[in-house]
Design a protein around this motif. Structure first.
Motif, mmCIF file in Angstrom:
data_model
loop_
_atom_site.group_PDB
_atom_site.id
_atom_site.type_symbol
_atom_site.label_atom_id
_atom_site.label_comp_id
_atom_site.label_asym_id
_atom_site.label_seq_id
_atom_site.Cartn_x
_atom_site.Cartn_y
_atom_site.Cartn_z
ATOM 1 N N TYR A 76 41.240 64.746 74.780
ATOM 2 C CA TYR A 76 39.793 64.966 74.659
ATOM 3 C C TYR A 76 39.539 65.269 73.184
ATOM 4 O O TYR A 76 40.216 66.111 72.592
ATOM 5 N N TRP A 91 34.959 68.020 78.833
ATOM 6 C CA TRP A 91 35.692 68.919 79.722
ATOM 7 C C TRP A 91 34.809 69.402 80.870
ATOM 8 O O TRP A 91 35.287 69.562 81.997
ATOM 9 N N HIS A 146 39.192 61.684 77.745
ATOM 10 C CA HIS A 146 38.029 62.283 78.391
ATOM 11 C C HIS A 146 36.935 62.581 77.363
ATOM 12 O O HIS A 146 37.213 63.138 76.309
#
Length: 372
Positions: free
Chosen positions: A287, A335, A332
């Motif tokens: 991420y 989160w 991603h």
């Protein structure tokens, strides 16, 4: 007169969800390949009644070898980061000061709860990840100094865990995905009890308890003097805090630790890092968003597993050094949306983890191995 066309909304800014009416594309790639256009799902849904069992070796060792061959200068990024100890000192001081300032505030008041969630949850999550960084001996050259700093960073967490975390986390790196060894993996009991929406809500709310208690049930750890030092230092700190300022500061610190591993934006990384998404047999996800600023760049998780000897401040440089390796790996975008999608999407759940047999019970890791 025709109506003006509706403005196209970029839902990726909110975590990658194109629509709340159907399951969104949850992972993105910086440089899509012919196999992944960044929009469509690249694989079929996983079996919700079983973990994904792999017979291949974990991917980080081979990628590390390839990167070191292509970019031998990567070794210059390795080593300790002097900045870490100052960040730890600041956050520990912030938490203690906040806890003491709330000594006359009721733990049930909105102010107390807000501070415990917004300030304490974020700060203690930062301390969790500082201990993660220190566990890799990246704060000092000296192992002894790193262990001392970990015990110090543990103080505002309220409960001693830094010494135990080190042993289990090293096994997580060394034996990624190995059943009965890697305690980051959910157990079969968790799969049986929590494989539904309410179960996932419970898991996401009490993540911190699962990560704290599961290792002791899965794999016992040999105790060392550092376990004792950690416990004694924590008990002395807690005793002094309560004796001088009352019980409320300690309640604040423990509540902060709970929120840090619960439905908190930063806590999304626990699920984001190693759960499987979009039908991919990809064991680790990164991420690259702004919350990394509060979390020691733990979002650069593929990079971290590839090179655990590179400290948090240089992980972005690692990604920039080897874009051909990292820009094509799905990551991603949020989160927070990871937690939401984990709970609401039936194609993701406790079952969405890759497991492999322990090397002690199966020496074969070829793609043709059929032993189970």
């Amino acid at each position: 007169m025709s109506a003006a066309p509706a403005k196209q909304i970029d839902y990726s800014l909110f975590g990658g969800a194109e629509s709340f009416d159907r399951a969104p594309r949850r992972t993105v790639v910086t440089a899509p390949t012919s196999k992944d256009d960044g929009v469509s799902y690249p694989g079929p849904p996983l079996n919700p009644n079983e973990f994904l069992w792999l017979m291949t070796e974990e991917p980080h060792r081979s990628r590390r070898t390839a990167i070191m061959k292509a970019h031998p200068e990567v070794t210059k990024l390795m080593g300790h980061e002097p900045l870490t100890k100052y960040v730890v000192l600041f956050v520990v001081s912030l938490q203690i000061a906040t806890a003491i300032s709330l000594r006359h505030t009721s733990p049930l008041s909105p102010l107390f709860i807000f501070c415990a969630y917004a300030i304490g949850g974020t700060a203690n999550h930062n301390l969790f990840l500082s201990i993660h960084e220190i566990t890799h001996n990246l704060a000092f050259r000296s192992i002894w100094a790193n262990k001392c700093l970990a015990v110090f960073a543990n103080l505002p967490i309220g409960i001693p865990y830094s010494a135990a975390f080190k042993g289990y986390h090293m096994e997580h790196h060394r034996y990624l995905g190995e059943d009965g060894v890697d305690t980051d993996l959910p157990t079969r009991l968790e799969l049986l009890c929590l494989n539904n929406v309410l179960g996932k809500v419970f898991f996401a709310t009490f993540q911190i308890l699962f990560y704290a208690l599961r290792p002791g049930f899965v794999r016992s750890q040999k105790l060392t003097m550092w376990h004792l030092y950690n416990v004694v230092a924590q008990l002395v700190f807690d005793y002094i805090l309560v004796s001088v300022f009352g019980i409320r500061p300690l309640i604040y610190l423990i509540a902060s630790s709970f929120f840090a591993g619960s439905l908190h934006p930063c806590a999304g990384h626990f699920i984001a890092e190693h759960y499987l998404w979009d039908g991919l047999e990809q064991e680790t996800f990164s991420y690259y968003g702004p919350l990394n600023l509060l979390a020691y760049n733990v979002g650069y998780h593929n990079e971290h597993h590839d090179f655990p000897s590179i400290p948090w401040t240089r992980l972005p440089a690692l990604k920039a050094l080897a874009p051909e390796f990292y820009d094509t790996i799905p990551s991603h975008p949020s989160w927070s949306m990871v937690i939401i999608n984990f709970i609401r999407d039936k194609e993701v759940g406790i079952f969405a983890r890759a497991k492999r047999l322990s090397k002690k019970s199966c020496k074969c890791f070829s793609s043709t191995c059929t032993s189970r």
